[in-house]
Design a protein around this motif. Sequence first.
Motif, PDB file in Angstrom:
ATOM      1  N   ILE A  47      -5.880   2.957  -7.081  1.00  0.00           N
ATOM      2  CA  ILE A  47      -6.861   3.333  -7.745  1.00  0.00           C
ATOM      3  C   ILE A  47      -7.916   2.733  -7.119  1.00  0.00           C
ATOM      4  N   GLU A  48      -7.813   1.421  -6.038  1.00  0.00           N
ATOM      5  CA  GLU A  48      -8.446   1.338  -5.009  1.00  0.00           C
ATOM      6  C   GLU A  48      -7.147   0.255  -4.395  1.00  0.00           C
ATOM      7  N   SER A  49      -7.841   0.600  -2.561  1.00  0.00           N
ATOM      8  CA  SER A  49      -7.361   0.570  -1.444  1.00  0.00           C
ATOM      9  C   SER A  49      -8.479  -0.130  -0.116  1.00  0.00           C
ATOM     10  N   ARG A  50      -8.028  -1.625  -0.195  1.00  0.00           N
ATOM     11  CA  ARG A  50      -8.882  -2.024   0.817  1.00  0.00           C
ATOM     12  C   ARG A  50      -7.705  -2.398   2.255  1.00  0.00           C
ATOM     13  N   PRO A  51      -8.307  -2.154   3.027  1.00  0.00           N
ATOM     14  CA  PRO A  51      -7.569  -2.653   3.795  1.00  0.00           C
ATOM     15  C   PRO A  51      -7.079  -4.134   3.709  1.00  0.00           C
ATOM     16  N   ASN A  52      -6.103  -4.966   4.188  1.00  0.00           N
ATOM     17  CA  ASN A  52      -5.550  -6.267   4.144  1.00  0.00           C
ATOM     18  C   ASN A  52      -6.743  -6.901   3.187  1.00  0.00           C
ATOM     19  N   GLU A  53      -7.286  -6.399   2.599  1.00  0.00           N
ATOM     20  CA  GLU A  53      -8.149  -7.076   1.903  1.00  0.00           C
ATOM     21  C   GLU A  53      -7.649  -7.399   0.283  1.00  0.00           C
ATOM     22  N   LEU A  54      -7.675  -5.862  -0.293  1.00  0.00           N
ATOM     23  CA  LEU A  54      -7.083  -5.774  -1.846  1.00  0.00           C
ATOM     24  C   LEU A  54      -6.383  -4.281  -2.504  1.00  0.00           C
ATOM     25  N   ILE A  55      -5.326  -4.430  -3.159  1.00  0.00           N
ATOM     26  CA  ILE A  55      -5.016  -3.083  -3.887  1.00  0.00           C
ATOM     27  C   ILE A  55      -5.034  -2.805  -5.421  1.00  0.00           C
ATOM     28  N   ARG A  56      -5.743  -2.486  -6.151  1.00  0.00           N
ATOM     29  CA  ARG A  56      -6.063  -2.134  -7.316  1.00  0.00           C
ATOM     30  C   ARG A  56      -4.527  -1.444  -7.820  1.00  0.00           C
ATOM     31  N   LEU A  57      -3.801  -1.242  -8.963  1.00  0.00           N
ATOM     32  CA  LEU A  57      -2.883  -0.039  -9.140  1.00  0.00           C
ATOM     33  C   LEU A  57      -3.628   0.002 -11.292  1.00  0.00           C
ATOM     34  N   LYS A  58      -3.480   1.023 -11.447  1.00  0.00           N
ATOM     35  CA  LYS A  58      -3.191   1.428 -13.032  1.00  0.00           C
ATOM     36  C   LYS A  58      -2.437   1.634 -13.153  1.00  0.00           C
ATOM     37  N   GLU A 108       3.773  11.065  -6.410  1.00  0.00           N
ATOM     38  CA  GLU A 108       2.980  12.263  -6.008  1.00  0.00           C
ATOM     39  C   GLU A 108       1.675  11.846  -5.326  1.00  0.00           C
ATOM     40  N   GLY A 109       0.771  12.749  -5.142  1.00  0.00           N
ATOM     41  CA  GLY A 109      -0.137  12.185  -4.630  1.00  0.00           C
ATOM     42  C   GLY A 109      -0.426  12.051  -3.391  1.00  0.00           C
ATOM     43  N   ALA A 110      -1.377  10.742  -2.592  1.00  0.00           N
ATOM     44  CA  ALA A 110      -1.364  10.769  -1.414  1.00  0.00           C
ATOM     45  C   ALA A 110      -0.163   9.806  -1.003  1.00  0.00           C
ATOM     46  N   PRO A 111       0.133   9.098   0.441  1.00  0.00           N
ATOM     47  CA  PRO A 111       2.113   8.963   0.665  1.00  0.00           C
ATOM     48  C   PRO A 111       1.461   7.685   0.555  1.00  0.00           C
ATOM     49  N   THR A 112      -0.086   6.899   0.893  1.00  0.00           N
ATOM     50  CA  THR A 112      -0.135   6.090   0.832  1.00  0.00           C
ATOM     51  C   THR A 112      -1.267   5.485   0.231  1.00  0.00           C
ATOM     52  N   GLY A 113      -1.768   4.338  -0.149  1.00  0.00           N
ATOM     53  CA  GLY A 113      -3.014   4.006  -0.189  1.00  0.00           C
ATOM     54  C   GLY A 113      -3.239   4.577  -1.529  1.00  0.00           C
ATOM     55  N   LEU A 114      -5.419   4.930  -1.461  1.00  0.00           N
ATOM     56  CA  LEU A 114      -5.687   5.691  -3.307  1.00  0.00           C
ATOM     57  C   LEU A 114      -5.252   6.836  -3.375  1.00  0.00           C
ATOM     58  N   GLY A 115      -4.629   6.950  -4.711  1.00  0.00           N
ATOM     59  CA  GLY A 115      -4.409   8.535  -5.164  1.00  0.00           C
ATOM     60  C   GLY A 115      -2.731   8.380  -4.784  1.00  0.00           C
ATOM     61  N   ALA A 116      -2.245   7.175  -4.460  1.00  0.00           N
ATOM     62  CA  ALA A 116      -0.591   6.814  -4.502  1.00  0.00           C
ATOM     63  C   ALA A 116       0.495   7.146  -4.895  1.00  0.00           C
ATOM     64  N   ILE A 117       0.315   8.003  -6.203  1.00  0.00           N
ATOM     65  CA  ILE A 117       1.239   7.581  -7.688  1.00  0.00           C
ATOM     66  C   ILE A 117       3.253   7.519  -7.449  1.00  0.00           C
ATOM     67  N   GLU A 118       3.778   6.623  -8.376  1.00  0.00           N
ATOM     68  CA  GLU A 118       4.356   6.875  -8.564  1.00  0.00           C
ATOM     69  C   GLU A 118       5.611   6.781 -10.220  1.00  0.00           C
ATOM     70  N   ASN A 159       0.315  -1.296   0.224  1.00  0.00           N
ATOM     71  CA  ASN A 159       0.311   0.329   0.208  1.00  0.00           C
ATOM     72  C   ASN A 159       1.155   1.471   0.168  1.00  0.00           C
ATOM     73  N   ASP A 160       2.084   1.177   0.496  1.00  0.00           N
ATOM     74  CA  ASP A 160       2.277   2.339   0.647  1.00  0.00           C
ATOM     75  C   ASP A 160       3.993   2.039  -1.103  1.00  0.00           C
TER      76      ASP A 160
END
Length: 180
Positions: free
Chosen positions: A97-108, A71-81, A48-49
Amino acid sequence: MILPYILIGIAVLIVIFLIVIAMQASDFRTARSTTIAAPPEIVFAQVNDLRKMDAWSPWMKFDPAVKITHEGAPTGLGAIEIWSGNNRVGEGRMTIIESRPNELIRLKLEFMRPFKATNTGEFTFNTQNNQTTVTWAMFGPRNFMSKAMGLMMNFDKMIGGQFEKGLAELKTIAERAAKA
């Protein structure tokens, strides 16, 4: 007199080859999993980070001089590298683009170089008996060129092999953190 038949034969082979390419699957999906002896919150935090992800990402090891900005948020939704490196690392941008704690992280995933493509990366986390099974997947559309390249290269093996290396590194880092 035989030259027209040779040219017709070559044209027929080219048309058959183009048809074979066009009939390839229009989407791809590659996924690998590992089970980590750590609770999901420890494993999730490593993904998530995006700054932490750089420590275990197999692609960052291809170019020690890769330039990375966040850029964007430091972690989770909106974090950009955003990265730019040699031809093995290429150039691109990934956004959570989606971050559900301990379940799912989706990246574009937006790749600019060496090939332009936009795909989706996904990490899922399943917990049982204080162990976390994490699955790393990437999926997206295949254009005509990637279909043609897929006839000569095994992308699942190539990308999947890198996923396996990254998951092994993630496992080491997360298990060490769980013991600390």
